[in-house]
Write a protein that holds these residues in place. Structure first.
Motif, PDB file in Angstrom:
ATOM      1  N   ILE A  98       0.624  -1.250   0.143  1.00 46.83           N
ATOM      2  CA  ILE A  98      -0.238   0.066  -0.177  1.00 46.83           C
ATOM      3  C   ILE A  98       0.999   1.077   0.292  1.00 46.83           C
ATOM      4  O   ILE A  98       1.818   1.710   0.803  1.00 46.83           O
ATOM      5  N   ILE A  99       0.400   2.060  -1.336  1.00 48.05           N
ATOM      6  CA  ILE A  99       1.125   3.777  -0.731  1.00 48.05           C
ATOM      7  C   ILE A  99      -0.060   3.872  -0.097  1.00 48.05           C
ATOM      8  O   ILE A  99      -0.876   4.623  -0.971  1.00 48.05           O
ATOM      9  N   HIS A 100       0.276   5.028   1.186  1.00 49.23           N
ATOM     10  CA  HIS A 100      -0.612   5.764   1.443  1.00 49.23           C
ATOM     11  C   HIS A 100      -0.510   6.980   1.690  1.00 49.23           C
ATOM     12  O   HIS A 100       0.139   7.815   2.532  1.00 49.23           O
ATOM     13  N   VAL A 101      -1.423   8.137   0.403  1.00 52.18           N
ATOM     14  CA  VAL A 101      -1.314   9.578   0.231  1.00 52.18           C
ATOM     15  C   VAL A 101      -2.172  10.332   1.480  1.00 52.18           C
ATOM     16  O   VAL A 101      -3.076   9.176   2.247  1.00 52.18           O
ATOM     17  N   VAL A 102      -1.037  11.074   2.394  1.00 53.93           N
ATOM     18  CA  VAL A 102      -1.413  11.421   3.596  1.00 53.93           C
ATOM     19  C   VAL A 102      -0.796  13.316   3.327  1.00 53.93           C
ATOM     20  O   VAL A 102       0.003  13.511   2.417  1.00 53.93           O
ATOM     21  N   SER A 108      -7.104  25.809   1.109  1.00 51.11           N
ATOM     22  CA  SER A 108      -8.724  26.700   1.393  1.00 51.11           C
ATOM     23  C   SER A 108      -9.327  26.172  -0.287  1.00 51.11           C
ATOM     24  O   SER A 108     -11.010  25.675   0.300  1.00 51.11           O
ATOM     25  N   ASN A 109      -9.712  25.804  -1.063  1.00 52.91           N
ATOM     26  CA  ASN A 109      -9.329  25.278  -2.368  1.00 52.91           C
ATOM     27  C   ASN A 109      -9.769  24.558  -2.822  1.00 52.91           C
ATOM     28  O   ASN A 109     -11.031  23.744  -3.174  1.00 52.91           O
ATOM     29  N   ILE A 110      -9.447  23.188  -1.317  1.00 52.15           N
ATOM     30  CA  ILE A 110      -9.312  22.012  -1.903  1.00 52.15           C
ATOM     31  C   ILE A 110     -10.129  20.774  -0.491  1.00 52.15           C
ATOM     32  O   ILE A 110      -9.257  21.138   0.880  1.00 52.15           O
ATOM     33  N   VAL A 111     -11.262  21.066  -0.954  1.00 55.97           N
ATOM     34  CA  VAL A 111     -12.066  20.720   0.465  1.00 55.97           C
ATOM     35  C   VAL A 111     -11.897  19.076   1.193  1.00 55.97           C
ATOM     36  O   VAL A 111     -10.979  18.494  -0.421  1.00 55.97           O
ATOM     37  N   HIS A 112     -11.023  19.106   2.405  1.00 56.86           N
ATOM     38  CA  HIS A 112     -10.936  18.553   3.319  1.00 56.86           C
ATOM     39  C   HIS A 112     -12.186  17.699   3.387  1.00 56.86           C
ATOM     40  O   HIS A 112     -12.832  18.347   4.427  1.00 56.86           O
ATOM     41  N   VAL A 113     -12.463  16.210   3.838  1.00 62.14           N
ATOM     42  CA  VAL A 113     -13.503  15.338   3.572  1.00 62.14           C
ATOM     43  C   VAL A 113     -14.141  15.458   5.702  1.00 62.14           C
ATOM     44  O   VAL A 113     -15.213  15.108   5.921  1.00 62.14           O
ATOM     45  N   ASP A 114     -12.944  15.915   6.559  1.00 63.22           N
ATOM     46  CA  ASP A 114     -12.735  16.734   7.853  1.00 63.22           C
ATOM     47  C   ASP A 114     -13.368  17.760   8.485  1.00 63.22           C
ATOM     48  O   ASP A 114     -12.973  17.526   9.424  1.00 63.22           O
ATOM     49  N   GLY A 115     -13.219  18.709   7.014  1.00 63.70           N
ATOM     50  CA  GLY A 115     -13.304  20.036   7.287  1.00 63.70           C
ATOM     51  C   GLY A 115     -11.675  20.426   7.866  1.00 63.70           C
ATOM     52  O   GLY A 115     -11.632  21.834   7.591  1.00 63.70           O
ATOM     53  N   SER A 116     -11.165  19.915   8.346  1.00 61.23           N
ATOM     54  CA  SER A 116      -9.318  20.651   8.235  1.00 61.23           C
ATOM     55  C   SER A 116      -8.143  19.770   8.614  1.00 61.23           C
ATOM     56  O   SER A 116      -8.492  18.312   8.294  1.00 61.23           O
ATOM     57  N   ILE A 117      -7.038  20.119   7.997  1.00 65.62           N
ATOM     58  CA  ILE A 117      -6.037  19.488   7.922  1.00 65.62           C
ATOM     59  C   ILE A 117      -5.437  18.761   9.214  1.00 65.62           C
ATOM     60  O   ILE A 117      -5.386  19.736  10.140  1.00 65.62           O
ATOM     61  N   GLY A 118      -5.589  17.201   9.522  1.00 63.05           N
ATOM     62  CA  GLY A 118      -5.028  16.888  10.104  1.00 63.05           C
ATOM     63  C   GLY A 118      -3.942  15.480  10.321  1.00 63.05           C
ATOM     64  O   GLY A 118      -4.888  14.060  10.218  1.00 63.05           O
ATOM     65  N   PRO A 119      -3.040  15.318   9.885  1.00 61.68           N
ATOM     66  CA  PRO A 119      -1.869  13.882   8.909  1.00 61.68           C
ATOM     67  C   PRO A 119      -2.956  12.327  10.462  1.00 61.68           C
ATOM     68  O   PRO A 119      -2.940  11.491   9.504  1.00 61.68           O
ATOM     69  N   VAL A 120      -2.281  12.820  11.601  1.00 61.05           N
ATOM     70  CA  VAL A 120      -2.670  11.283  11.879  1.00 61.05           C
ATOM     71  C   VAL A 120      -3.543  11.203  11.713  1.00 61.05           C
ATOM     72  O   VAL A 120      -4.356  10.121  11.863  1.00 61.05           O
TER      73      VAL A 120
END
Length: 363
Positions: A98-102, A108-120
């Motif tokens: 698996i290549i897990h892209v994080v 702000s122009n790219i929607v995040h499914v959880d509304g904010s950046i949180g790598p872990v």
């Protein structure tokens, strides 16, 4: 060998896939854009082939290849079927690693499914879904084995103890790949086809401004998380790699030079993926073809010969081998032979990466 590119929606998976394969996989700024996985076969960068080609001037040069599968973005609840989850999990089950892209950049122009950046948090969202899926499998296997245990066969007690230890690890939120097994245990684990037993390379996707600079705070979080399970991290900018992939070789080198890079992130990623799968290449060279052959590390000479043709393995006599480095230093196969650097190896010889090989066989 197949590698699955996974991650949450909108982290740059399809952009990275486009760059890797130049296949033009559909890429859009909304979840579930990729439903059926896109597949691309790409060459493994290997400058040894270029040098052998200069020496032999062959009719064709054939590199080793590796297959990448762009799997749709997983979401929380995938193991229970959320967001077409069962289908996506089955696609992951079919790959070897698996290549897990994080996502490690703000935009702000790219929607995040959880509304904010949180790598872990993002990594754990994916990993927990894979763990839940594996838990379901291991619990069913434990129930089945308990029934067989009533027969009195001691092998089932061994199996139960192994499955229980796997279950305990999964319940702690840890993947099966973080465990160590002996050969007997490993043979059983491989039969389970567990998602979290697959090796993982984390691809930390940064912005164009951050490439070539010190790790940002998000990347450092990914590195810390990956170290706990013994996985590697590679920093990459999917957007830049997609741009580089459109250039010809001279433009590519000029662009990389401007960025202060010696090679593209993709070349590093493809090579790291090859290593992740435990693969090496041996080489064959002649006026007809210079070629890299993919084998698993630890493969013996007859089985390596079988990669070319089953007759080579069946009628294997010996392998005549010269290390690539020695061949280059000598300047020709004839000189290498005169200096005693061409070795004759038998059936027990374990192939090494970069062995330039001529198989002798008789059928």
């Amino acid at each position: 060998m197949r590698l699955g590119i996974v991650g949450l929606p909108n982290v740059g998976k399809s952009t990275l896939f486009n760059a890797i394969t130049k296949a033009g996989a559909e890429c859009a700024n909304y979840p579930f854009c990729t439903i059926e996985p896109n597949v691309g076969i790409v060459p493994v960068p290997d400058e040894r082939l270029d040098k052998l080609a200069q020496m032999y001037n062959p009719e064709k040069v054939t590199p080793a290849t590796i297959e990448f599968v762009d799997i749709a973005g997983l979401v929380r609840g995938a193991s229970k079927g959320e967001g077409l989850g069962n289908k996506f999990l089955s696609h992951i089950r079919e790959v070897d690693a698996i290549i897990h892209v994080v996502r490690c950049f703000e935009d702000s122009n790219i929607v995040h499914v959880d509304g904010s950046i949180g790598p872990v948090r993002d990594i754990e969202t994916i990993n927990l879904e894979l763990i839940f899926s594996d838990l379901e499998i291991i619990e069913r296997r434990i129930d089945r084995t308990r029934k067989m245990l009533k027969s009195g066969d001691k092998k089932f007690q061994f199996e139960i103890e192994l499955y229980e230890s796997i279950k305990m690890t999964l319940e702690q939120g840890l993947p099966v790949r973080s465990m160590t097994f002996d050969n007997e245990q490993l043979a059983l684990v491989e039969q389970l086809f567990l998602l979290t037993s697959k090796p993982v390379l984390y691809a930390a996707n940064v912005s164009e401004e951050e490439i070539g600079k010190e790790d940002n705070a998000n990347v450092l979080q990914v590195r810390e998380y990956a170290s706990r399970e013994g996985s590697e991290v590679m920093v990459i900018c999917a957007k830049i790699e997609e741009e580089i992939a459109q250039l010809d070789e001279s433009e590519k080198q000029e662009f990389l030079s401007e960025l202060g890079l010696s090679e593209s992130g993709l070349d590093r990623l493809i090579r790291s993926s090859y290593k992740l799968l435990g693969l090496i290449s041996y080489l064959t060279a002649g006026p007809q073809e210079v070629r890299a052959w993919t084998i698993t590390k630890g493969t013996k000479a007859p089985q390596a010969a079988g990669k070319i043709h089953s007759d080579f393995e069946r009628g294997f006599i010996r392998a005549e081998i010269v290390a690539f480095k020695d061949l280059m230093e000598c300047g020709s196969y004839t000189v290498a032979k005169e200096k005693g650097l061409v070795r004759s190896e038998g059936k027990e010889y374990v192939m090494q990466d970069g062995d330039v090989t001529l198989f002798r066989f008789n059928v």
